[in-house]
Design a protein around this motif. Structure first.
Motif, PDB file in Angstrom:
ATOM      1  N   LYS A 193       0.838  -1.202   0.000  1.00 17.61           N
ATOM      2  CA  LYS A 193       0.000   0.000   0.000  1.00 17.61           C
ATOM      3  C   LYS A 193       0.873   1.253   0.000  1.00 17.61           C
ATOM      4  CE  LYS A 193      -4.276  -1.667   1.972  1.00 17.61           C
ATOM      5  NZ  LYS A 193      -5.252  -1.544   3.042  1.00 17.61           N
ATOM      6  N   THR A 253      -7.648   8.011  -4.980  1.00 14.90           N
ATOM      7  CA  THR A 253      -7.943   6.581  -4.926  1.00 14.90           C
ATOM      8  C   THR A 253      -8.001   6.111  -3.479  1.00 14.90           C
ATOM      9  OG1 THR A 253      -6.838   6.214  -7.039  1.00 14.90           O
ATOM     10  CG2 THR A 253      -7.179   4.285  -5.648  1.00 14.90           C
ATOM     11  N   LEU A 272      -7.358   3.488  -1.124  1.00 14.55           N
ATOM     12  CA  LEU A 272      -6.556   2.267  -1.088  1.00 14.55           C
ATOM     13  C   LEU A 272      -7.258   1.130  -0.365  1.00 14.55           C
ATOM     14  CD1 LEU A 272      -2.957   3.662  -0.479  1.00 14.55           C
ATOM     15  CD2 LEU A 272      -4.022   2.989  -2.635  1.00 14.55           C
ATOM     16  N   ILE A 302      -8.873  -1.368  -2.792  1.00 14.44           N
ATOM     17  CA  ILE A 302      -8.032  -2.163  -3.688  1.00 14.44           C
ATOM     18  C   ILE A 302      -8.045  -3.611  -3.225  1.00 14.44           C
ATOM     19  CG2 ILE A 302      -5.670  -2.562  -4.476  1.00 14.44           C
ATOM     20  CD1 ILE A 302      -5.277   0.444  -4.461  1.00 14.44           C
ATOM     21  N   THR A 308      -7.911  -6.053  -8.453  1.00 16.37           N
ATOM     22  CA  THR A 308      -7.817  -4.704  -9.002  1.00 16.37           C
ATOM     23  C   THR A 308      -6.775  -4.662 -10.109  1.00 16.37           C
ATOM     24  OG1 THR A 308      -8.461  -3.726  -6.877  1.00 16.37           O
ATOM     25  CG2 THR A 308      -7.341  -2.290  -8.448  1.00 16.37           C
ATOM     26  N   ASP A 329      -8.659  -0.389 -13.729  1.00 17.35           N
ATOM     27  CA  ASP A 329      -9.317   0.035 -12.487  1.00 17.35           C
ATOM     28  C   ASP A 329      -8.668   1.270 -11.861  1.00 17.35           C
ATOM     29  OD1 ASP A 329     -11.126  -2.111 -12.640  1.00 17.35           O
ATOM     30  OD2 ASP A 329      -9.762  -3.432 -11.565  1.00 17.35           O
ATOM     31  N   LEU A 330      -7.350   1.351 -11.933  1.00 16.60           N
ATOM     32  CA  LEU A 330      -6.646   2.460 -11.298  1.00 16.60           C
ATOM     33  C   LEU A 330      -6.190   3.523 -12.289  1.00 16.60           C
ATOM     34  CD1 LEU A 330      -4.494   0.532  -8.664  1.00 16.60           C
ATOM     35  CD2 LEU A 330      -6.710   1.657  -8.354  1.00 16.60           C
ATOM     36  N   THR A 362      -2.559  -7.135 -12.298  1.00 12.50           N
ATOM     37  CA  THR A 362      -3.406  -6.885 -11.134  1.00 12.50           C
ATOM     38  C   THR A 362      -2.574  -6.821  -9.853  1.00 12.50           C
ATOM     39  OG1 THR A 362      -3.795  -9.217 -10.611  1.00 12.50           O
ATOM     40  CG2 THR A 362      -5.309  -8.184 -12.204  1.00 12.50           C
ATOM     41  N   VAL A 363      -3.208  -6.357  -8.808  1.00 17.98           N
ATOM     42  CA  VAL A 363      -2.566  -6.338  -7.492  1.00 17.98           C
ATOM     43  C   VAL A 363      -2.189  -7.758  -7.086  1.00 17.98           C
ATOM     44  CG1 VAL A 363      -2.931  -5.807  -5.056  1.00 17.98           C
ATOM     45  CG2 VAL A 363      -3.749  -4.214  -6.815  1.00 17.98           C
TER      46      VAL A 363
END
Length: 74
Positions: free
Chosen positions: A4, A15, A17, A20, A24, A29-30, A62-63
């Protein structure tokens, strides 16, 4: 929490956080562009002391992809 911290420096300050998730997507998405993705990769390398190859970098969407990569390479 460490991830993060990386995101805080890369994503738009508006955004939230906390929203998320592993699903994501960084671009859709971001809204990250390729330059922001590069900055993120460099920040991840520095924070987690891992090395992202071009092939690794191109697979990260993605994350969850980042989390998986970090877990496999720590």
């Amino acid at each position: 929490e460490r991830l993060k911290k990386v995101f805080t420096n890369i994503v738009d300050s508006e955004t939230d956080l906390s929203e998320i998730t592993p699903e994501t997507n960084f671009m859709t998405d971001l809204g990250l562009n390729s330059i922001a993705m590069l900055y993120m990769a460099l920040a991840i390398e520095e924070e987690f002391k891992v090395s992202l190859t071009n092939a690794d970098f191109s697979d990260i969407k993605t994350v969850g992809d980042v989390i998986t990569y970090i877990e496999r390479n720590l």
